[in-house]
Design a protein around this motif. Structure first.
Motif: not given
Length: 367
Positions: A68-74, A143-148, A165-172
């Motif tokens: 599931x490719x992330x929308x955002x990568x931190x 909300x609805x985004x995937x964040x790695x 809590x803001x609605x993101x799916x988080x991949x640590x």
């Protein structure tokens, strides 16, 4: 140990207090913030962070990002290491392609984005903290985004919770792993300082570090918990960090927002109200951790004189014998040490009539 900053006012908000820092990765930053407010800082990293190599959790997180490719990568300093590990698994190419399609957000004083192994996407301003990046992202909407999010162990569970809590799916993505400190002596020394009430507060920025301090106490765990439940403030960056302590019924002070600056403000808000202030022989005395403020002037005191002052100040007017005061002194002292501590206390306070000798009975503060 880091002494109070020369820039701090003589009676700054944390002057006279000793605060321990148990974090590893951001210990200098936290220590500087505390020292600038006048604190004496004890550095005692409970754990240290080392880059992950062939880590099963990192491999699983990599697979999750490919599925599931992330929308955002931190990302931070562990980005090169992540790609290097992926290369050993034959996944560097697919991972690079996924990262190139994502919005890459790096932070801190890193190399220019053009030198990054993934040179596409906006870069957060240099020096910006993870907390500020997460605040910015949640304000824009996730909300609805995937964040790695690369996990470096320090306070990031708090930030992951904010994103969820803001609605993101988080991949640590574990960029580092926790290991014991190379030199455990400062950590064991910290346990002694806490049980001896020679520090006023202990700061924690990760749950593993809090758990490590409890483990390091060993047979002294009971005395450590007793100190943390009473005289020594436990200050945590957020609720996730505080969990190991709260499970042991330790009251914890934590800021509403998981930031180092907010953690320092919490210490500033919590410690001074604990100080005892009394009027003695026409003088106003405020007892802080390793100092007394006498009519507005800060007077640093060694542990033994400070212990005598605390014992006498608990019941002004009451005479305490040398035997009673001996029990208040650090271990290994004798009655001669009581006399020496009283003499040093009088010299340290610098005002006459505050410590009275009652012949053949002991000492007291005049009521």
């Amino acid at each position: 140990m880091i002494t109070a900053s020369a820039l701090a006012e003589p009676t700054a908000l944390l002057s006279g207090y000793t605060v321990a820092v148990t974090s590893d990765r951001r210990r200098e930053e936290l220590a500087t913030l505390l020292a600038h407010r006048g604190a004496r800082v004890v550095l005692a990293p409970a754990l240290r962070l080392v880059p992950t190599a062939d880590d099963a959790e990192l491999r699983a997180a990599t697979r999750a990002c490919l599925d599931t490719p992330p929308d955002i990568v931190l990302a931070g300093s562990g980005l090169h290491g992540w790609l290097g590990a992926a290369e050993t698994w034959g996944l560097a190419g697919p991972l690079r392609a996924v990262l190139l399609r994502s919005r890459l957000v790096t932070r801190g004083p890193r190399a220019p984005l053009s030198e990054s192994p993934v040179a596409r996407g906006p870069k957060a301003p240099l020096g910006e903290s993870l907390e500020e990046v997460v605040d910015d992202l949640t304000a824009r909407g996730v909300a609805g985004l995937t964040v790695a999010m690369q996990v470096h162990g320090e306070s990031q569970p708090e930030q992951a919770a904010i994103l969820r809590a803001a609605g993101a799916r988080v991949v640590e993505v574990p960029a580092y792993r926790w290991v014991p400190p190379i030199d455990p002596a400062p950590l064991h020394r910290l346990v002694d300082l806490v049980t001896g009430r020679l520090v006023d507060a202990v700061t924690f920025t990760s749950a593993p570090a809090a758990a490590a301090v409890l483990r390091a106490a060993g047979q002294s765990t009971g005395r450590l918990l007793e100190a943390l439940r009473g005289d020594v403030l436990a200050a945590c960056v957020g609720p996730v960090t505080a969990a190991p302590l709260r499970e042991r019924d330790v009251p914890v002070a934590a800021p509403a927002r998981a930031r180092l600056g907010a953690l320092v403000r919490t210490v500033v808000e919590e410690l001074p109200p604990r100080a005892l202030t009394i009027e003695v022989a026409g003088h106003r005395l405020t007892l802080r951790g390793h100092a007394a403020i006498v009519d507005g002037d800060l007077r640093s005191l060694a542990p033994a004189p400070m212990a005598v002052l605390r014992a006498l100040a608990a019941t002004p007017g009451r005479v305490l014998s040398r035997t009673a005061l001996l029990r208040a002194l650090p271990r290994g002292a004798d009655e001669h040490a009581v006399e020496m501590a009283v003499a040093r206390l009088r010299a340290g306070l610098g005002v006459p009539g505050v410590i009275q000798t009652v012949v053949k009975r002991g000492y007291r503060l005049p009521a």
